[in-house]
Design a protein around this motif. Structure first.
Motif, PDB file in Angstrom:
ATOM      1  N   GLN A 291       1.262   5.332  20.447  1.00  0.00           N
ATOM      2  CA  GLN A 291       0.730   4.291  21.327  1.00  0.00           C
ATOM      3  C   GLN A 291      -0.031   3.211  20.555  1.00  0.00           C
ATOM      4  OE1 GLN A 291       1.697   4.361  24.340  1.00  0.00           O
ATOM      5  NE2 GLN A 291       1.990   6.447  25.014  1.00  0.00           N
ATOM      6  N   SER A 292      -0.949   3.639  19.689  1.00  0.00           N
ATOM      7  CA  SER A 292      -1.735   2.652  18.935  1.00  0.00           C
ATOM      8  C   SER A 292      -0.843   1.874  17.971  1.00  0.00           C
ATOM      9  CB  SER A 292      -2.870   3.338  18.159  1.00  0.00           C
ATOM     10  OG  SER A 292      -3.770   3.980  19.031  1.00  0.00           O
ATOM     11  N   ALA A 293       0.094   2.569  17.322  1.00  0.00           N
ATOM     12  CA  ALA A 293       1.001   1.890  16.393  1.00  0.00           C
ATOM     13  C   ALA A 293       1.802   0.804  17.110  1.00  0.00           C
ATOM     14  CB  ALA A 293       1.944   2.901  15.736  1.00  0.00           C
ATOM     15  N   LEU A 294       2.214   1.096  18.331  1.00  0.00           N
ATOM     16  CA  LEU A 294       2.946   0.098  19.111  1.00  0.00           C
ATOM     17  C   LEU A 294       2.054  -1.097  19.435  1.00  0.00           C
ATOM     18  CD1 LEU A 294       5.479  -0.785  20.572  1.00  0.00           C
ATOM     19  CD2 LEU A 294       4.788   0.604  22.539  1.00  0.00           C
ATOM     20  N   LEU A 295       0.780  -0.833  19.734  1.00  0.00           N
ATOM     21  CA  LEU A 295      -0.157  -1.931  20.004  1.00  0.00           C
ATOM     22  C   LEU A 295      -0.393  -2.775  18.756  1.00  0.00           C
ATOM     23  CD1 LEU A 295      -2.828  -0.205  22.285  1.00  0.00           C
ATOM     24  CD2 LEU A 295      -0.971  -1.725  22.964  1.00  0.00           C
ATOM     25  N   TYR A 296      -0.441  -2.132  17.585  1.00  0.00           N
ATOM     26  CA  TYR A 296      -0.581  -2.893  16.339  1.00  0.00           C
ATOM     27  C   TYR A 296       0.601  -3.843  16.161  1.00  0.00           C
ATOM     28  CZ  TYR A 296      -3.898   0.845  15.086  1.00  0.00           C
ATOM     29  OH  TYR A 296      -4.945   1.741  15.076  1.00  0.00           O
ATOM     30  N   LEU A 297       1.795  -3.356  16.486  1.00  0.00           N
ATOM     31  CA  LEU A 297       2.996  -4.198  16.372  1.00  0.00           C
ATOM     32  C   LEU A 297       2.956  -5.352  17.368  1.00  0.00           C
ATOM     33  CD1 LEU A 297       5.648  -1.361  15.944  1.00  0.00           C
ATOM     34  CD2 LEU A 297       5.051  -3.084  14.223  1.00  0.00           C
ATOM     35  N   ILE A 298       2.458  -5.070  18.576  1.00  0.00           N
ATOM     36  CA  ILE A 298       2.331  -6.128  19.583  1.00  0.00           C
ATOM     37  C   ILE A 298       1.356  -7.197  19.102  1.00  0.00           C
ATOM     38  CG2 ILE A 298       1.470  -6.662  21.903  1.00  0.00           C
ATOM     39  CD1 ILE A 298       2.595  -3.949  22.783  1.00  0.00           C
ATOM     40  N   LEU A 299       0.238  -6.768  18.525  1.00  0.00           N
ATOM     41  CA  LEU A 299      -0.725  -7.731  17.983  1.00  0.00           C
ATOM     42  C   LEU A 299      -0.077  -8.587  16.906  1.00  0.00           C
ATOM     43  CD1 LEU A 299      -3.968  -5.539  17.710  1.00  0.00           C
ATOM     44  CD2 LEU A 299      -3.549  -7.412  19.320  1.00  0.00           C
ATOM     45  N   GLU A 300       0.756  -7.972  16.064  1.00  0.00           N
ATOM     46  CA  GLU A 300       1.421  -8.732  15.006  1.00  0.00           C
ATOM     47  C   GLU A 300       2.401  -9.742  15.583  1.00  0.00           C
ATOM     48  OE1 GLU A 300       1.233  -5.763  11.133  1.00  0.00           O
ATOM     49  OE2 GLU A 300       3.088  -5.820  12.308  1.00  0.00           O
ATOM     50  N   THR A 301       3.102  -9.370  16.650  1.00  0.00           N
ATOM     51  CA  THR A 301       4.033 -10.321  17.261  1.00  0.00           C
ATOM     52  C   THR A 301       3.287 -11.484  17.903  1.00  0.00           C
ATOM     53  OG1 THR A 301       4.088  -9.146  19.392  1.00  0.00           O
ATOM     54  CG2 THR A 301       5.729  -8.522  17.734  1.00  0.00           C
ATOM     55  N   LEU A 302       2.035 -11.242  18.294  1.00  0.00           N
ATOM     56  CA  LEU A 302       1.213 -12.300  18.888  1.00  0.00           C
ATOM     57  C   LEU A 302       0.459 -13.106  17.828  1.00  0.00           C
ATOM     58  CD1 LEU A 302      -0.229 -10.251  21.880  1.00  0.00           C
ATOM     59  CD2 LEU A 302       1.490 -12.057  21.997  1.00  0.00           C
ATOM     60  N   GLY A 303       0.613 -12.731  16.585  1.00  0.00           N
ATOM     61  CA  GLY A 303      -0.058 -13.459  15.511  1.00  0.00           C
ATOM     62  C   GLY A 303      -1.532 -13.133  15.395  1.00  0.00           C
ATOM     63  N   VAL A 304      -1.954 -12.001  15.958  1.00  0.00           N
ATOM     64  CA  VAL A 304      -3.368 -11.614  15.916  1.00  0.00           C
ATOM     65  C   VAL A 304      -3.610 -10.732  14.698  1.00  0.00           C
ATOM     66  CG1 VAL A 304      -5.246 -10.420  17.099  1.00  0.00           C
ATOM     67  CG2 VAL A 304      -3.564 -11.725  18.419  1.00  0.00           C
ATOM     68  N   LYS A 305      -4.392 -11.233  13.762  1.00  0.00           N
ATOM     69  CA  LYS A 305      -4.757 -10.461  12.576  1.00  0.00           C
ATOM     70  C   LYS A 305      -6.278 -10.380  12.540  1.00  0.00           C
ATOM     71  CE  LYS A 305      -0.643 -11.793   9.952  1.00  0.00           C
ATOM     72  NZ  LYS A 305       0.001 -10.483  10.121  1.00  0.00           N
ATOM     73  N   ASP A 306      -6.803  -9.319  13.099  1.00  0.00           N
ATOM     74  CA  ASP A 306      -8.247  -9.201  13.284  1.00  0.00           C
ATOM     75  C   ASP A 306      -8.618  -7.717  13.285  1.00  0.00           C
ATOM     76  OD1 ASP A 306     -10.754 -10.909  14.690  1.00  0.00           O
ATOM     77  OD2 ASP A 306     -10.673  -8.783  15.201  1.00  0.00           O
ATOM     78  N   LEU A 307      -9.574  -7.337  12.465  1.00  0.00           N
ATOM     79  CA  LEU A 307      -9.977  -5.936  12.369  1.00  0.00           C
ATOM     80  C   LEU A 307     -10.538  -5.417  13.686  1.00  0.00           C
ATOM     81  CD1 LEU A 307     -11.630  -5.786   8.821  1.00  0.00           C
ATOM     82  CD2 LEU A 307      -9.435  -4.805   9.543  1.00  0.00           C
ATOM     83  N   HIS A 308     -11.251  -6.280  14.411  1.00  0.00           N
ATOM     84  CA  HIS A 308     -11.817  -5.874  15.693  1.00  0.00           C
ATOM     85  C   HIS A 308     -10.700  -5.603  16.710  1.00  0.00           C
ATOM     86  CE1 HIS A 308     -15.911  -6.635  14.445  1.00  0.00           C
ATOM     87  NE2 HIS A 308     -15.555  -7.842  14.032  1.00  0.00           N
ATOM     88  N   ALA A 309      -9.667  -6.429  16.675  1.00  0.00           N
ATOM     89  CA  ALA A 309      -8.534  -6.222  17.575  1.00  0.00           C
ATOM     90  C   ALA A 309      -7.823  -4.914  17.237  1.00  0.00           C
ATOM     91  CB  ALA A 309      -7.562  -7.390  17.475  1.00  0.00           C
ATOM     92  N   ASP A 310      -7.654  -4.633  15.955  1.00  0.00           N
ATOM     93  CA  ASP A 310      -7.022  -3.380  15.535  1.00  0.00           C
ATOM     94  C   ASP A 310      -7.856  -2.172  15.971  1.00  0.00           C
ATOM     95  OD1 ASP A 310      -4.972  -4.766  14.373  1.00  0.00           O
ATOM     96  OD2 ASP A 310      -5.758  -4.635  12.335  1.00  0.00           O
ATOM     97  N   HIS A 311      -9.173  -2.311  15.840  1.00  0.00           N
ATOM     98  CA  HIS A 311     -10.074  -1.228  16.237  1.00  0.00           C
ATOM     99  C   HIS A 311      -9.946  -0.952  17.732  1.00  0.00           C
ATOM    100  CE1 HIS A 311     -14.154   0.457  17.258  1.00  0.00           C
ATOM    101  NE2 HIS A 311     -13.825   1.221  16.237  1.00  0.00           N
ATOM    102  N   ALA A 312      -9.911  -2.020  18.513  1.00  0.00           N
ATOM    103  CA  ALA A 312      -9.767  -1.867  19.962  1.00  0.00           C
ATOM    104  C   ALA A 312      -8.408  -1.249  20.297  1.00  0.00           C
ATOM    105  CB  ALA A 312      -9.913  -3.226  20.647  1.00  0.00           C
ATOM    106  N   ALA A 313      -7.362  -1.704  19.605  1.00  0.00           N
ATOM    107  CA  ALA A 313      -6.019  -1.179  19.854  1.00  0.00           C
ATOM    108  C   ALA A 313      -5.947   0.308  19.549  1.00  0.00           C
ATOM    109  CB  ALA A 313      -4.998  -1.942  19.009  1.00  0.00           C
TER     110      ALA A 313
END
Length: 222
Positions: free
Chosen positions: A90-112
């Motif tokens: 689940q989290s790995a999929l969210l990391y990929l979604i963030l990458e497709t959205l161009g979001v590169k942020d440690l806080h976003a990864d932590h939340a994901a």
């Protein structure tokens, strides 16, 4: 690809067949990252996404590896094992979604990470009646043992307090992950009001926090 991997476990009669399908996807991902995707529609689209968004190979492989391990049809030994499964799917999929959205942020990864773990735990709970209908129980064994609950108790849909206590403990762990995200959200809010602890906006609960994270990510305003 995600739905295909998710359905493999329930669509096979023998583990060997599932392993063959997982090996196919492992090789497919390897070929994609060598710019040589197989002539298969899903693989072609995944290759396009990898090229367009520079998706991290590790997240894709983590999803496949974890789904492969899950073919064993064994209950989770403890809540940490369930969380590891959720993190790598689940989290790995969210990391990929963030990458497709161009979001590169440690806080976003932590939340994901926390949202993915919470989602994985909730999925395990929601699927319990279905798994029970197939004479299978995947609830963490350590929590079941703590409350003296056997697999048979779950299979016969016992309403005993001990069974409810098991579900409460597991659900509480999912809630704890969302609280981590809530704490991070609160820290951002207090910074926006210049650390005025009595500011009215800090007294409002954000019931739609997980949804708002997705919206902010989509808008690239996280």
């Amino acid at each position: 690809m995600w739905s295909w991997l998710r359905l493999v476990k329930d669509s096979i009669s023998e583990k060997a067949i599932g392993l063959m399908r997982m090996q196919f996807w492992k090789k497919t991902v390897e070929d994609i990252y060598h710019d040589n995707p197989p002539p298969q529609p899903v693989a072609i689209e995944l290759w396009k996404a990898v090229k367009r968004h520079n998706l991290t190979k590790r997240w894709l492989m983590n999803i496949i590896d974890e789904r492969e391990k899950n073919l064993d049809d064994k209950a989770y030994r403890n809540i940490q094992e369930l969380e590891n499964y959720a993190e790598n799917t689940q989290s790995a999929l969210l990391y990929l979604i963030l990458e497709t959205l161009g979001v590169k942020d440690l806080h976003a990864d932590h939340a994901a990470s926390h949202i993915g773990k919470a989602q994985g735990i909730v999925t395990c709970l929601r699927a319990t009646p279905y798994h029970g209908s197939r004479r299978k129980v995947f609830l963490p064994m350590d929590i079941c043992m703590l409350h003296g609950v056997s697999q048979e108790d779950v299979l016969r849909r016992s309403q005993d307090k001990n069974v409810r206590d098991v579900i409460y403990d597991i659900a509480s762990q999912a809630h704890l992950h969302l609280k981590h995200v809530s704490l991070e959200d609160y820290l951002k809010k207090i910074q926006r009001v210049d650390f005025d602890i009595f500011h009215p906006s800090l007294q409002q609960k954000n019931a739609l926090l997980p949804l708002s994270l997705y919206i902010h990510s989509w808008r690239k305003t996280y």
